[in-house]
Design a protein around this motif. Structure first.
Motif, PDB file in Angstrom:
ATOM      1  N   LEU A  52      44.954  42.772  41.592  1.00 62.72           N
ATOM      2  CA  LEU A  52      45.341  42.898  40.192  1.00 62.72           C
ATOM      3  C   LEU A  52      46.297  44.063  39.976  1.00 62.72           C
ATOM      4  O   LEU A  52      47.179  44.004  39.106  1.00 62.72           O
ATOM      5  CB  LEU A  52      44.106  43.057  39.301  1.00 62.72           C
ATOM      6  CG  LEU A  52      43.559  41.744  38.691  1.00 62.72           C
ATOM      7  CD1 LEU A  52      43.175  40.755  39.783  1.00 62.72           C
ATOM      8  CD2 LEU A  52      42.377  42.029  37.781  1.00 62.72           C
ATOM      9  N   LEU A  53      46.145  45.120  40.773  1.00 56.99           N
ATOM     10  CA  LEU A  53      47.064  46.257  40.657  1.00 56.99           C
ATOM     11  C   LEU A  53      48.500  45.860  40.987  1.00 56.99           C
ATOM     12  O   LEU A  53      49.450  46.425  40.431  1.00 56.99           O
ATOM     13  CB  LEU A  53      46.631  47.397  41.584  1.00 56.99           C
ATOM     14  CG  LEU A  53      45.450  48.264  41.140  1.00 56.99           C
ATOM     15  CD1 LEU A  53      45.147  49.311  42.201  1.00 56.99           C
ATOM     16  CD2 LEU A  53      45.742  48.943  39.802  1.00 56.99           C
ATOM     17  N   THR A  54      48.671  44.881  41.871  1.00 54.81           N
ATOM     18  CA  THR A  54      50.026  44.463  42.237  1.00 54.81           C
ATOM     19  C   THR A  54      50.713  43.681  41.125  1.00 54.81           C
ATOM     20  O   THR A  54      51.923  43.473  41.162  1.00 54.81           O
ATOM     21  CB  THR A  54      50.003  43.575  43.499  1.00 54.81           C
ATOM     22  OG1 THR A  54      49.336  42.346  43.201  1.00 54.81           O
ATOM     23  CG2 THR A  54      49.292  44.279  44.650  1.00 54.81           C
ATOM     24  N   GLY A  55      49.926  43.196  40.154  1.00 48.64           N
ATOM     25  CA  GLY A  55      50.487  42.397  39.076  1.00 48.64           C
ATOM     26  C   GLY A  55      50.563  40.920  39.391  1.00 48.64           C
ATOM     27  O   GLY A  55      51.080  40.143  38.582  1.00 48.64           O
ATOM     28  N   ASP A  56      50.029  40.488  40.547  1.00 48.05           N
ATOM     29  CA  ASP A  56      50.072  39.075  40.916  1.00 48.05           C
ATOM     30  C   ASP A  56      49.083  38.241  40.113  1.00 48.05           C
ATOM     31  O   ASP A  56      49.166  37.006  40.125  1.00 48.05           O
ATOM     32  CB  ASP A  56      49.772  38.910  42.409  1.00 48.05           C
ATOM     33  CG  ASP A  56      50.940  39.353  43.278  1.00 48.05           C
ATOM     34  OD1 ASP A  56      52.045  39.533  42.728  1.00 48.05           O
ATOM     35  OD2 ASP A  56      50.744  39.541  44.492  1.00 48.05           O
ATOM     36  N   ALA A  57      48.113  38.900  39.485  1.00 44.87           N
ATOM     37  CA  ALA A  57      47.129  38.182  38.666  1.00 44.87           C
ATOM     38  C   ALA A  57      46.644  39.114  37.570  1.00 44.87           C
ATOM     39  O   ALA A  57      46.739  40.345  37.693  1.00 44.87           O
ATOM     40  CB  ALA A  57      45.965  37.700  39.527  1.00 44.87           C
ATOM     41  N   ASP A  58      46.128  38.532  36.491  1.00 49.28           N
ATOM     42  CA  ASP A  58      45.583  39.320  35.384  1.00 49.28           C
ATOM     43  C   ASP A  58      44.060  39.269  35.337  1.00 49.28           C
ATOM     44  O   ASP A  58      43.432  40.106  34.693  1.00 49.28           O
ATOM     45  CB  ASP A  58      46.140  38.816  34.046  1.00 49.28           C
ATOM     46  CG  ASP A  58      47.633  39.087  33.898  1.00 49.28           C
ATOM     47  OD1 ASP A  58      48.102  40.112  34.421  1.00 49.28           O
ATOM     48  OD2 ASP A  58      48.326  38.261  33.268  1.00 49.28           O
ATOM     49  N   THR A  59      43.470  38.285  35.970  1.00 45.65           N
ATOM     50  CA  THR A  59      42.010  38.152  36.002  1.00 45.65           C
ATOM     51  C   THR A  59      41.565  37.813  37.412  1.00 45.65           C
ATOM     52  O   THR A  59      42.299  37.200  38.190  1.00 45.65           O
ATOM     53  CB  THR A  59      41.524  37.042  35.048  1.00 45.65           C
ATOM     54  OG1 THR A  59      42.186  35.816  35.384  1.00 45.65           O
ATOM     55  CG2 THR A  59      41.812  37.400  33.589  1.00 45.65           C
ATOM     56  N   ALA A  60      40.329  38.212  37.737  1.00 49.38           N
ATOM     57  CA  ALA A  60      39.778  37.913  39.063  1.00 49.38           C
ATOM     58  C   ALA A  60      38.285  37.664  38.944  1.00 49.38           C
ATOM     59  O   ALA A  60      37.585  38.336  38.176  1.00 49.38           O
ATOM     60  CB  ALA A  60      40.049  39.056  40.036  1.00 49.38           C
ATOM     61  N   LEU A  61      37.811  36.698  39.704  1.00 46.36           N
ATOM     62  CA  LEU A  61      36.381  36.420  39.839  1.00 46.36           C
ATOM     63  C   LEU A  61      35.933  36.922  41.200  1.00 46.36           C
ATOM     64  O   LEU A  61      36.521  36.565  42.225  1.00 46.36           O
ATOM     65  CB  LEU A  61      36.125  34.919  39.716  1.00 46.36           C
ATOM     66  CG  LEU A  61      34.708  34.428  40.063  1.00 46.36           C
ATOM     67  CD1 LEU A  61      33.678  34.984  39.091  1.00 46.36           C
ATOM     68  CD2 LEU A  61      34.652  32.905  40.109  1.00 46.36           C
ATOM     69  N   VAL A  62      34.905  37.761  41.205  1.00 50.94           N
ATOM     70  CA  VAL A  62      34.351  38.292  42.450  1.00 50.94           C
ATOM     71  C   VAL A  62      32.880  37.910  42.512  1.00 50.94           C
ATOM     72  O   VAL A  62      32.137  38.127  41.544  1.00 50.94           O
ATOM     73  CB  VAL A  62      34.488  39.831  42.510  1.00 50.94           C
ATOM     74  CG1 VAL A  62      33.895  40.368  43.808  1.00 50.94           C
ATOM     75  CG2 VAL A  62      35.946  40.249  42.372  1.00 50.94           C
ATOM     76  N   TYR A  63      32.456  37.339  43.617  1.00 57.85           N
ATOM     77  CA  TYR A  63      31.047  36.988  43.742  1.00 57.85           C
ATOM     78  C   TYR A  63      30.577  37.229  45.173  1.00 57.85           C
ATOM     79  O   TYR A  63      31.363  37.280  46.122  1.00 57.85           O
ATOM     80  CB  TYR A  63      30.795  35.527  43.340  1.00 57.85           C
ATOM     81  CG  TYR A  63      31.425  34.486  44.241  1.00 57.85           C
ATOM     82  CD1 TYR A  63      30.724  33.960  45.326  1.00 57.85           C
ATOM     83  CD2 TYR A  63      32.724  34.023  44.018  1.00 57.85           C
ATOM     84  CE1 TYR A  63      31.288  33.005  46.147  1.00 57.85           C
ATOM     85  CE2 TYR A  63      33.292  33.058  44.832  1.00 57.85           C
ATOM     86  CZ  TYR A  63      32.571  32.553  45.902  1.00 57.85           C
ATOM     87  OH  TYR A  63      33.132  31.614  46.717  1.00 57.85           O
ATOM     88  N   SER A  64      29.274  37.397  45.314  1.00 55.58           N
ATOM     89  CA  SER A  64      28.686  37.569  46.642  1.00 55.58           C
ATOM     90  C   SER A  64      27.242  37.089  46.607  1.00 55.58           C
ATOM     91  O   SER A  64      26.629  36.993  45.536  1.00 55.58           O
ATOM     92  CB  SER A  64      28.762  39.031  47.097  1.00 55.58           C
ATOM     93  OG  SER A  64      28.053  39.877  46.210  1.00 55.58           O
ATOM     94  N   TYR A  65      26.716  36.801  47.777  1.00 52.51           N
ATOM     95  CA  TYR A  65      25.367  36.244  47.844  1.00 52.51           C
ATOM     96  C   TYR A  65      24.789  36.486  49.228  1.00 52.51           C
ATOM     97  O   TYR A  65      25.514  36.697  50.210  1.00 52.51           O
ATOM     98  CB  TYR A  65      25.389  34.739  47.552  1.00 52.51           C
ATOM     99  CG  TYR A  65      26.231  33.951  48.531  1.00 52.51           C
ATOM    100  CD1 TYR A  65      25.678  33.367  49.662  1.00 52.51           C
ATOM    101  CD2 TYR A  65      27.616  33.814  48.336  1.00 52.51           C
ATOM    102  CE1 TYR A  65      26.450  32.675  50.564  1.00 52.51           C
ATOM    103  CE2 TYR A  65      28.395  33.125  49.234  1.00 52.51           C
ATOM    104  CZ  TYR A  65      27.817  32.546  50.348  1.00 52.51           C
ATOM    105  OH  TYR A  65      28.596  31.878  51.250  1.00 52.51           O
ATOM    106  N   GLY A  66      23.478  36.444  49.290  1.00 55.37           N
ATOM    107  CA  GLY A  66      22.807  36.568  50.573  1.00 55.37           C
ATOM    108  C   GLY A  66      21.426  35.944  50.521  1.00 55.37           C
ATOM    109  O   GLY A  66      20.661  36.203  49.587  1.00 55.37           O
ATOM    110  N   LYS A  67      21.139  35.093  51.508  1.00 58.69           N
ATOM    111  CA  LYS A  67      19.802  34.521  51.645  1.00 58.69           C
ATOM    112  C   LYS A  67      19.185  35.123  52.910  1.00 58.69           C
ATOM    113  O   LYS A  67      19.555  34.753  54.033  1.00 58.69           O
ATOM    114  CB  LYS A  67      19.859  32.994  51.735  1.00 58.69           C
ATOM    115  CG  LYS A  67      20.284  32.314  50.440  1.00 58.69           C
ATOM    116  CD  LYS A  67      20.023  30.817  50.473  1.00 58.69           C
ATOM    117  CE  LYS A  67      18.535  30.532  50.440  1.00 58.69           C
ATOM    118  NZ  LYS A  67      18.240  29.104  50.192  1.00 58.69           N
ATOM    119  N   CYS A  68      18.282  36.065  52.704  1.00 64.50           N
ATOM    120  CA  CYS A  68      17.657  36.751  53.829  1.00 64.50           C
ATOM    121  C   CYS A  68      16.376  36.071  54.284  1.00 64.50           C
ATOM    122  O   CYS A  68      15.824  36.406  55.338  1.00 64.50           O
ATOM    123  CB  CYS A  68      17.345  38.200  53.443  1.00 64.50           C
ATOM    124  SG  CYS A  68      18.779  39.144  52.886  1.00 64.50           S
ATOM    125  N   SER A  69      15.878  35.136  53.476  1.00 66.71           N
ATOM    126  CA  SER A  69      14.569  34.550  53.751  1.00 66.71           C
ATOM    127  C   SER A  69      14.514  33.627  54.969  1.00 66.71           C
ATOM    128  O   SER A  69      13.457  33.517  55.599  1.00 66.71           O
ATOM    129  CB  SER A  69      14.074  33.790  52.519  1.00 66.71           C
ATOM    130  OG  SER A  69      14.994  32.790  52.125  1.00 66.71           O
TER     131      SER A  69
END
Length: 349
Positions: free
Chosen positions: A97-114
């Motif tokens: 986003l700092l580069t100006g290539d986009a105005d919005t971003a979706l960030v997600y993460s997940y982990g199944k340790c079971s």
């Protein structure tokens, strides 16, 4: 920085010991829908998507590509992935986003340790020639760090227990926490660490939306502006490190501008109570700073998502007006090997 980026929305799962009845995609879907709903955005409105997860947890290569079913990859999206905690995915999205290539971003993460033994899985982070063949797991290595702190006079078992008790007490107000209430009084898991000093094993996911400039103000009443982010790495060999200190966390905080003004809140990714002792000293956090009001990683520690959750929790407090300047920290690797620090601020009230 010529462009201001903010966290404008945050969502997470209710963290549980096991979600064997659902896949990663099914676990992610409510979180992704929830974070978009907060802003009124659709998937097509997102300029960049970045995720963080580990194929080692899933037990299959390129498992993260399956999670894109939850995002929706058609029409084609601009997407990236890091084999790290989601906090590092946020760092990549922030840079994008700092580069100006986009105005919005979706960030997600997940982990199944079971599905397996996360203590064994995490040994794959170690030196493959000299350390990993000995199979010292994450708890044993954290116990070495805790004992080093005790031997140096920096803490004792009572002080470690107090950290765990405070974290669980704070987690009582967090509906997403996996563990709340008084910690058990039992024998050490690995001396000197007891069950209350160690993180729970569980499954979970989290997501945030970033936006730039005026777009952030359109999407959120009080954006959590990211004033700086930096991450640094310690030496891989544990024998050449002082386990009672974290110079990489201190340097990351300095480069992110953390020491310029006081904080009122700090969300620290300290999976073990002893690591909070180390981080408090490295990050110069006094008793006037509210540390881990969410309960922290001792209350819920979904691997690969717990660091992003620290950033999300800090941002959410700014959104609600409960904080004006917050520090968020994420770590990866044994004994705080890698550290990321973000500085978040709300607009003056």
């Amino acid at each position: 920085m010529t462009r201001q980026i903010a966290v404008v929305a945050f969502a997470q799962t209710d963290h549980r010991r096991s979600t064997e009845e659902s896949s990663e995609v099914e676990m992610l879907m409510p979180v992704l829908h929830g974070v978009l709903r907060q802003t009124g955005l659709r998937t097509a409105d997102i300029g960049f998507t970045c995720s963080g997860s580990s194929d080692y947890l899933a037990g299959r290569a390129f498992s993260f590509t399956l999670a894109l079913d939850g995002v929706g990859a058609w029409p084609p999206i601009s997407e990236s992935h890091v084999e790290m905690d989601g906090a590092w995915a946020l760092y990549e999205a922030w840079t994008k986003l700092l580069t100006g290539d986009a105005d919005t971003a979706l960030v997600y993460s997940y982990g199944k340790c079971s599905p397996g033994s996360v203590r064994d899985v995490l040994t794959r982070q170690l030196d493959p020639y000299y350390v990993a063949p000995l199979w010292p797991d994450s708890v044993a290595l954290a116990a070495l760090q805790a004992q080093a702190l005790i031997d140096a006079g920096d803490t004792d078992e009572a002080a470690l227990a107090a950290v765990g008790a405070r974290s669980r007490a704070d987690a009582a107000a967090n509906p997403h926490a996996q563990r709340t209430g008084p910690p058990p009084h039992d024998d050490p898991v690995v001396r000197p660490l007891r069950a209350g000093d160690c993180p729970p094993v569980g499954d979970g996911a989290a997501a945030v939306i970033l936006a730039a400039g005026d777009r952030a103000r359109e999407l959120c009443e009080r954006p959590a502006w990211i004033r700086g982010v930096d991450h640094r790495i310690e030496a891989h060999a544990l024998g050449v490190r002082d386990l009672t200190d974290s110079p990489s966390a201190r340097l990351a905080a300095e480069q992110a501008g953390a020491f310029e003004r006081p904080f009122d809140t700090a969300e620290l990714h300290a999976p073990f109570s002893s690591q909070e002792i180390v981080l408090r000293k490295a990050l110069r956090l006094g008793d006037d700073v509210r540390v881990n009001p969410s309960g922290g990683a001792l209350a819920a520690n979904p691997v690969m998502a717990a660091g992003l959750i620290r950033i999300g929790e800090a941002a959410a407090r700014i959104h609600r007006g409960e904080s004006d300047r917050a520090l968020a920290h994420a770590t990866s690797g044994p004994c705080l090997q890698q550290n990321l620090v973000a500085v978040l601020e709300g607009d003056p009230r």
